[in-house]
Design a protein around this motif. Sequence first.
Motif, short mmCIF file in Angstrom:
data_model
loop_
_atom_site.label_atom_id
_atom_site.label_comp_id
_atom_site.label_asym_id
_atom_site.label_seq_id
_atom_site.Cartn_x
_atom_site.Cartn_y
_atom_site.Cartn_z
N GLN A 119 0.83 -1.20 0.00
CA GLN A 119 0.00 0.00 0.00
C GLN A 119 0.87 1.26 0.00
OE1 GLN A 119 -3.11 0.18 2.94
NE2 GLN A 119 -3.45 2.37 2.63
N LEU A 120 1.99 1.22 0.70
CA LEU A 120 2.90 2.36 0.71
C LEU A 120 3.38 2.67 -0.70
CD1 LEU A 120 4.64 4.38 2.41
CD2 LEU A 120 6.41 2.63 2.42
N TYR A 121 3.77 1.63 -1.44
CA TYR A 121 4.22 1.83 -2.83
C TYR A 121 3.07 2.37 -3.68
CZ TYR A 121 6.60 0.90 -7.26
OH TYR A 121 7.19 1.03 -8.49
N THR A 122 1.88 1.83 -3.49
CA THR A 122 0.72 2.27 -4.27
C THR A 122 0.37 3.72 -3.97
OG1 THR A 122 -0.15 0.00 -4.29
CG2 THR A 122 -1.69 1.78 -4.82
N ASP A 123 0.35 4.09 -2.68
CA ASP A 123 0.00 5.46 -2.32
C ASP A 123 1.05 6.45 -2.82
OD1 ASP A 123 -2.39 4.83 -1.18
OD2 ASP A 123 -1.70 4.90 0.89
N ALA A 124 2.33 6.05 -2.77
CA ALA A 124 3.37 6.93 -3.31
C ALA A 124 3.19 7.11 -4.82
CB ALA A 124 4.75 6.35 -3.01
N SER A 125 2.75 6.06 -5.49
CA SER A 125 2.48 6.15 -6.93
C SER A 125 1.30 7.07 -7.21
CB SER A 125 2.20 4.75 -7.51
OG SER A 125 3.30 3.90 -7.34
N ILE A 126 0.27 6.99 -6.37
CA ILE A 126 -0.89 7.87 -6.55
C ILE A 126 -0.50 9.33 -6.34
CG2 ILE A 126 -3.13 8.51 -5.55
CD1 ILE A 126 -3.64 5.52 -5.08
N LEU A 127 0.35 9.60 -5.32
CA LEU A 127 0.83 10.97 -5.11
C LEU A 127 1.66 11.44 -6.31
CD1 LEU A 127 1.94 11.22 -1.37
CD2 LEU A 127 -0.11 12.13 -2.45
N LYS A 128 2.49 10.56 -6.82
CA LYS A 128 3.30 10.91 -7.99
C LYS A 128 2.40 11.23 -9.18
CE LYS A 128 6.88 9.14 -11.11
NZ LYS A 128 7.79 8.00 -11.42
N PHE A 129 1.37 10.42 -9.38
CA PHE A 129 0.42 10.68 -10.47
C PHE A 129 -0.28 12.01 -10.27
CE2 PHE A 129 -3.99 10.58 -11.91
CZ PHE A 129 -3.82 10.34 -13.26
N ALA A 130 -0.72 12.28 -9.03
CA ALA A 130 -1.42 13.54 -8.74
C ALA A 130 -0.51 14.72 -9.04
CB ALA A 130 -1.87 13.56 -7.29
N GLU A 131 0.77 14.63 -8.66
CA GLU A 131 1.71 15.72 -8.95
C GLU A 131 1.89 15.88 -10.45
OE1 GLU A 131 5.13 17.70 -10.16
OE2 GLU A 131 5.06 15.51 -10.25
N GLN A 132 2.03 14.76 -11.17
CA GLN A 132 2.19 14.83 -12.63
C GLN A 132 0.97 15.48 -13.28
OE1 GLN A 132 2.83 10.59 -13.13
NE2 GLN A 132 4.95 10.91 -13.78
N PHE A 133 -0.21 15.10 -12.80
CA PHE A 133 -1.44 15.64 -13.39
C PHE A 133 -1.59 17.13 -13.07
CE2 PHE A 133 -6.05 16.54 -12.90
CZ PHE A 133 -6.39 16.45 -14.24
N LEU A 134 -1.38 17.51 -11.80
CA LEU A 134 -1.56 18.90 -11.40
C LEU A 134 -0.52 19.82 -12.05
CD1 LEU A 134 -2.35 18.36 -7.62
CD2 LEU A 134 -3.96 19.05 -9.41
#
Length: 554
Positions: free
Chosen positions: A144-159
């Motif tokens: 889950q830690l890896y997944t959540d870090a990936s979601i944050l990375k995606f959010a930063e890329q999108f924003l």
Amino acid sequence: MPHSPYRQLMGICRQAVEDIYAGCEEDKVPRELGCLPDHDFALVQLLRRQASIVSILYAETVAEAKLGMMTEDEVKSEMESEVDSDGDPEPEPVLESQLQSQLETECRLQQQRLLRKRLEDILSMAYAKFYHYTFSDLPPWLRQLYTDASILKFAEQFLSSALARHTIAGTNSDAFVLSDEFTAMVKTLDLAIIMAGAAGAKRGRKWIDEALRLLGQCYIPDDEELEEAEWLENQRKGTDLPLPWEERQSFPDFEPVSIPVSQPIRRTGCMDIQSFQRYLDRPGHKTTGALPLIITGLVDHWPALTTHPWCKPSYLFHRTLGGRRLVPVEIGRSYVDEGWGQELITFRQFITSYFAPQCDSSPPSSSAKQQRDIAYLAQHPLLSQIPALRNDITIPDLCHTCPPRNPFHRGPAVEELEEPKLNAWFGPPGTITPLHTDPYHNLLVQVVGRKYVRLYGPWEGRRMRARGIEGGIDMSNTSEWDVGVEEGWDGMPEVEGGEGEGEGGEIEERHGAFNKIPYVDCVLEPGDTLYIPVGWWHYVRSLSVSFSVSFWWN
């Protein structure tokens, strides 16, 4: 009126960032990321800080976009509000204003670079911890830690993307269509699926599937996909038009090696679940159990064979976001060869790099180049990764029968599956799965191209020359026999410290022993389903470009 996919994507990103920040708090209820037992406290808190920074980035993106949307009248109103008590506007030197703006921009870019580095650090450190476990034993908090870090990375890329700025401003972003930003975002989410199984109860797989669905609606497709979209719209209006894929080019049917069937497997028409259960329960020979069987007509209704043809590269590109979805492929002829490896590449790279039609039908040479120039998407849950493709098939009812146990198995009982395991097998001509055995009953469905399959009964176990522990991995389900080499379809693979195995009489003796082992074989055509009983040794080879789906059950 529902929000556009752009705004929906921005909304779920914002909510996910807030949830990740809250989930990292120490005093949260059990099962939240912050209080799982044995977790890495420092790593989790580092993740929490990055979630806070992404939240700030979101607020700044909204503020900047709104400033860019201000009308002339709004700007004048803003200026009037800055008039001093004497009625004169506050002086603001132009040069000072420009310098301030440049400093703010540089500060923000530096903050974004640091944020990206920290997120990459978290992903790298989390992945490094994966090596302490087998994948099935990975702690849920670590996945889950890896997944959540990936979601944050995606959010930063999108924003940080042009798409987000245009979304807030209410304008279109055609430049985003084929940009590197789009490809990078898809890669981030696919890595979370492939590496960590997209773990997480609140976000995880459900969130990532939704993000990919919305992301897929945020780019303008190419000409072929636009035609398909127009066809779907006309279908909704009741206008009857030809299917959009009929005129598209199919994969070439070239077969570099012709393999005759010498001991054909029995074929039968479509069977219902009761008939198949009787076949399993009442074998012709009690000592051997049910034999392999080819069933025709079982999957003729699949969209993958009709309206959503997997034989068309353009359709597969359409379902993989223009071929941008990331897939793991095996590089090399066989997983038992020297130099064999695995790579993560995009779906488009896989097809364009390894599916070029071959013109030379001469037998392949014994060289390292032969092994490097072939790639195989093998035993991968592709249909779980890409739900759009999963919708093109259905699980055969025959997988819900109660098959017998393997009477020749002497080890511990295999864990019972709650539902069938689906795997995709997709590759160019010459891709093989070496002679091996599986602990489950299998329905192998051929969707695209032709595939040769050879099977040996489980009672031939001693003559199969099962491998042992190799490099710390139990390879006892794989045979030492290289069927392609023994039959002359492949050159001798290079081995470390030499060109091949044995000389003269030793080779003849080996060939003689191999040729004495009885087998059955077949060539599967599109729409064929091969039942492989548990315990049967089987060798599988793509004669042409081939796409198959296997269903394991017990």
